[in-house]
Design a protein around this motif. Structure first.
Motif, PDB file in Angstrom:
ATOM      1  N   VAL A   3      52.615 -44.914  28.010  1.00 23.29           N
ATOM      2  CA  VAL A   3      51.940 -46.020  28.342  1.00 23.29           C
ATOM      3  C   VAL A   3      50.723 -46.699  27.450  1.00 23.29           C
ATOM      4  O   VAL A   3      50.289 -47.480  27.461  1.00 23.29           O
ATOM      5  CB  VAL A   3      51.047 -45.206  30.061  1.00 23.29           C
ATOM      6  CG1 VAL A   3      49.542 -46.734  30.750  1.00 23.29           C
ATOM      7  CG2 VAL A   3      52.068 -45.219  30.830  1.00 23.29           C
ATOM      8  N   VAL A   4      50.309 -45.326  27.176  1.00 23.88           N
ATOM      9  CA  VAL A   4      49.537 -45.825  25.707  1.00 23.88           C
ATOM     10  C   VAL A   4      50.304 -46.980  24.664  1.00 23.88           C
ATOM     11  O   VAL A   4      49.800 -47.973  24.551  1.00 23.88           O
ATOM     12  CB  VAL A   4      48.773 -44.446  24.916  1.00 23.88           C
ATOM     13  CG1 VAL A   4      48.069 -45.061  23.895  1.00 23.88           C
ATOM     14  CG2 VAL A   4      47.775 -43.877  25.975  1.00 23.88           C
ATOM     15  N   ILE A   5      51.706 -46.820  24.391  1.00 21.96           N
ATOM     16  CA  ILE A   5      51.975 -47.747  23.303  1.00 21.96           C
ATOM     17  C   ILE A   5      52.590 -49.014  24.004  1.00 21.96           C
ATOM     18  O   ILE A   5      52.234 -49.737  23.374  1.00 21.96           O
ATOM     19  CB  ILE A   5      53.146 -46.647  22.484  1.00 21.96           C
ATOM     20  CG1 ILE A   5      52.931 -45.555  22.127  1.00 21.96           C
ATOM     21  CG2 ILE A   5      54.514 -48.155  22.202  1.00 21.96           C
ATOM     22  CD1 ILE A   5      54.465 -44.665  22.125  1.00 21.96           C
ATOM     23  N   ALA A   6      52.665 -48.342  25.461  1.00 31.21           N
ATOM     24  CA  ALA A   6      53.066 -49.837  25.740  1.00 31.21           C
ATOM     25  C   ALA A   6      52.425 -50.456  26.352  1.00 31.21           C
ATOM     26  O   ALA A   6      52.150 -52.270  25.749  1.00 31.21           O
ATOM     27  CB  ALA A   6      54.178 -49.595  27.568  1.00 31.21           C
ATOM     28  N   ALA A   7      50.945 -50.682  26.352  1.00 31.15           N
ATOM     29  CA  ALA A   7      50.221 -50.853  27.193  1.00 31.15           C
ATOM     30  C   ALA A   7      49.380 -52.457  25.404  1.00 31.15           C
ATOM     31  O   ALA A   7      49.642 -52.379  25.046  1.00 31.15           O
ATOM     32  CB  ALA A   7      48.601 -50.468  26.686  1.00 31.15           C
ATOM     33  N   PRO A   8      48.905 -53.466  26.428  1.00 29.75           N
ATOM     34  CA  PRO A   8      49.014 -54.803  25.808  1.00 29.75           C
ATOM     35  C   PRO A   8      47.695 -54.889  25.052  1.00 29.75           C
ATOM     36  O   PRO A   8      48.121 -55.704  23.685  1.00 29.75           O
ATOM     37  CB  PRO A   8      48.838 -55.608  26.162  1.00 29.75           C
ATOM     38  CG  PRO A   8      49.446 -55.325  27.905  1.00 29.75           C
ATOM     39  CD  PRO A   8      49.314 -53.558  27.601  1.00 29.75           C
ATOM     40  N   CYS A   9      45.937 -54.204  25.311  1.00 27.61           N
ATOM     41  CA  CYS A   9      45.575 -53.532  24.343  1.00 27.61           C
ATOM     42  C   CYS A   9      46.112 -52.389  23.352  1.00 27.61           C
ATOM     43  O   CYS A   9      44.913 -52.239  23.252  1.00 27.61           O
ATOM     44  CB  CYS A   9      44.720 -53.153  25.670  1.00 27.61           C
ATOM     45  SG  CYS A   9      44.842 -51.783  26.730  1.00 27.61           S
ATOM     46  N   ALA A  10      46.530 -51.440  23.193  1.00 27.97           N
ATOM     47  CA  ALA A  10      46.585 -50.790  22.299  1.00 27.97           C
ATOM     48  C   ALA A  10      46.978 -51.362  21.572  1.00 27.97           C
ATOM     49  O   ALA A  10      47.801 -51.817  20.181  1.00 27.97           O
ATOM     50  CB  ALA A  10      48.085 -49.992  23.003  1.00 27.97           C
ATOM     51  N   LEU A  60      53.614 -49.149  11.469  1.00 27.21           N
ATOM     52  CA  LEU A  60      54.791 -50.917  11.559  1.00 27.21           C
ATOM     53  C   LEU A  60      54.719 -51.246  13.050  1.00 27.21           C
ATOM     54  O   LEU A  60      54.986 -52.398  12.227  1.00 27.21           O
ATOM     55  CB  LEU A  60      55.674 -50.672  10.772  1.00 27.21           C
ATOM     56  CG  LEU A  60      55.364 -50.167   9.596  1.00 27.21           C
ATOM     57  CD1 LEU A  60      56.986 -49.710   8.296  1.00 27.21           C
ATOM     58  CD2 LEU A  60      54.611 -50.554   8.477  1.00 27.21           C
ATOM     59  N   ALA A  61      55.383 -50.657  13.320  1.00 29.10           N
ATOM     60  CA  ALA A  61      55.515 -51.269  14.848  1.00 29.10           C
ATOM     61  C   ALA A  61      54.716 -52.080  15.515  1.00 29.10           C
ATOM     62  O   ALA A  61      54.427 -53.352  16.125  1.00 29.10           O
ATOM     63  CB  ALA A  61      56.609 -50.985  15.914  1.00 29.10           C
ATOM     64  N   LEU A  62      53.351 -50.808  15.703  1.00 24.02           N
ATOM     65  CA  LEU A  62      52.400 -51.098  16.226  1.00 24.02           C
ATOM     66  C   LEU A  62      51.512 -51.900  15.495  1.00 24.02           C
ATOM     67  O   LEU A  62      50.720 -53.637  16.096  1.00 24.02           O
ATOM     68  CB  LEU A  62      51.443 -50.630  17.101  1.00 24.02           C
ATOM     69  CG  LEU A  62      52.270 -49.243  17.527  1.00 24.02           C
ATOM     70  CD1 LEU A  62      51.300 -47.958  17.556  1.00 24.02           C
ATOM     71  CD2 LEU A  62      52.373 -50.127  18.990  1.00 24.02           C
ATOM     72  N   GLU A  63      51.907 -51.906  14.099  1.00 25.34           N
ATOM     73  CA  GLU A  63      50.877 -53.494  13.157  1.00 25.34           C
ATOM     74  C   GLU A  63      51.486 -54.508  13.731  1.00 25.34           C
ATOM     75  O   GLU A  63      51.297 -55.226  13.405  1.00 25.34           O
ATOM     76  CB  GLU A  63      51.080 -53.265  11.625  1.00 25.34           C
ATOM     77  CG  GLU A  63      50.251 -51.396  11.648  1.00 25.34           C
ATOM     78  CD  GLU A  63      48.861 -52.209  11.178  1.00 25.34           C
ATOM     79  OE1 GLU A  63      48.355 -53.857  10.900  1.00 25.34           O
ATOM     80  OE2 GLU A  63      47.428 -51.525  11.628  1.00 25.34           O
ATOM     81  N   VAL A  69      59.918 -52.043  20.756  1.00 22.92           N
ATOM     82  CA  VAL A  69      59.898 -51.118  19.132  1.00 22.92           C
ATOM     83  C   VAL A  69      59.359 -49.856  19.155  1.00 22.92           C
ATOM     84  O   VAL A  69      59.585 -48.551  18.670  1.00 22.92           O
ATOM     85  CB  VAL A  69      60.241 -52.304  17.571  1.00 22.92           C
ATOM     86  CG1 VAL A  69      61.056 -51.379  16.842  1.00 22.92           C
ATOM     87  CG2 VAL A  69      61.357 -53.444  17.872  1.00 22.92           C
ATOM     88  N   ALA A  70      58.190 -49.761  19.122  1.00 19.87           N
ATOM     89  CA  ALA A  70      57.398 -48.526  19.287  1.00 19.87           C
ATOM     90  C   ALA A  70      57.702 -48.070  20.282  1.00 19.87           C
ATOM     91  O   ALA A  70      57.502 -46.704  20.405  1.00 19.87           O
ATOM     92  CB  ALA A  70      56.087 -49.152  18.986  1.00 19.87           C
ATOM     93  N   LEU A  71      57.792 -48.256  21.767  1.00 17.25           N
ATOM     94  CA  LEU A  71      58.818 -47.193  23.025  1.00 17.25           C
ATOM     95  C   LEU A  71      59.384 -46.830  22.304  1.00 17.25           C
ATOM     96  O   LEU A  71      59.397 -45.925  23.199  1.00 17.25           O
ATOM     97  CB  LEU A  71      58.560 -48.688  23.865  1.00 17.25           C
ATOM     98  CG  LEU A  71      59.036 -48.119  25.373  1.00 17.25           C
ATOM     99  CD1 LEU A  71      57.996 -46.838  26.347  1.00 17.25           C
ATOM    100  CD2 LEU A  71      59.338 -49.109  26.485  1.00 17.25           C
ATOM    101  N   LEU A  72      60.841 -47.122  21.953  1.00  9.80           N
ATOM    102  CA  LEU A  72      62.053 -47.134  21.538  1.00  9.80           C
ATOM    103  C   LEU A  72      61.630 -45.886  20.916  1.00  9.80           C
ATOM    104  O   LEU A  72      62.456 -44.490  20.450  1.00  9.80           O
ATOM    105  CB  LEU A  72      63.164 -48.716  21.087  1.00  9.80           C
ATOM    106  CG  LEU A  72      64.744 -47.718  20.618  1.00  9.80           C
ATOM    107  CD1 LEU A  72      65.084 -47.683  21.983  1.00  9.80           C
ATOM    108  CD2 LEU A  72      64.630 -49.409  19.633  1.00  9.80           C
TER     109      LEU A  72
END
Length: 195
Positions: A3-10, A60-63, A69-72
């Motif tokens: 949920v932390v990774i998928a959140a748009p505000c992360a 890198l995916a989050l940046e 990709v981050a979720l995967l």
């Protein structure tokens, strides 16, 4: 964690990557402890390499704001770590029922972690709807993951209790830390020798 990774505000990739690395270390500790009980070698270097590599990919995916990709990356990394443990435990060929349950639970966690992102993407569940719980499949997968994790913890607790009972009742006559005969065995042997 998902949920932390998928959140748009992360927008804090460093914190999320640190949490991912902490999750990888906890999975490695579970696998290492399980393998040590059965005298199996743990491929620590391979597991550490996988953890560091997945953490770099996650960062890198989050940046780049690639939340899919981050979720995967997160799910596949933990799934691969559980899979390594399950395969090595499977090769130990234990006859203890609790160890068999441990192998099956770890295998189910590995399979579920590896397939979870694929199922969510197949259902066209984006990260935003995953957070908002718009689709029941995401909620069901979250509950299933929590149940499997709780089951794994329960199996470890049951194994610890079983070993404590064995030690207490003397069916294991060696000290679990040192490997030498325990005090009770020494006293019984001494009494027999003196008699």
């Amino acid at each position: 964690m998902t949920v932390v990774i998928a959140a748009p505000c992360a927008n804090q990739p460093v914190i999320t990557t640190g949490l991912h690395l902490l999750a990888c270390i906890s999975v490695m500790a579970i696998v290492w402890g399980s393998l040590q009980r059965l005298n199996q070698r743990t491929p620590i270097f391979a597991m550490c390499t996988l953890s560091v590599f997945s953490s770099a990919l996650l960062y890198l995916a989050l940046e780049n704001a690639e939340q899919e990709v981050a979720l995967l990356v997160h799910n596949e990394a933990s799934g691969l770590l559980f899979a390594i443990g399950a395969v090595l435990l499977w090769t130990a060929r234990t006859t203890n029922m609790l160890d068999r349950i441990l192998v099956w639970t770890m295998s189910l966690l590995a399979i579920f972690s590896l397939l979870r992102p694929i199922v969510l993407f197949y259902l066209q569940t984006g990260p935003a709807s995953l957070v908002q719980h718009k689709i029941e499949a995401s909620a069901a997968s979250f509950v299933l993951f929590m149940v499997l994790t709780a089951m794994l913890g329960g199996v470890h607790v049951a194994i610890a209790i079983h070993e404590a009972i064995d030690i207490r009742h003397g069916s294991k006559r060696t000290d679990p830390v040192s490997g030498f005969l325990d005090q009770r065995t020494f006293e019984l042997t001494g009494e027999r020798a003196l008699a």
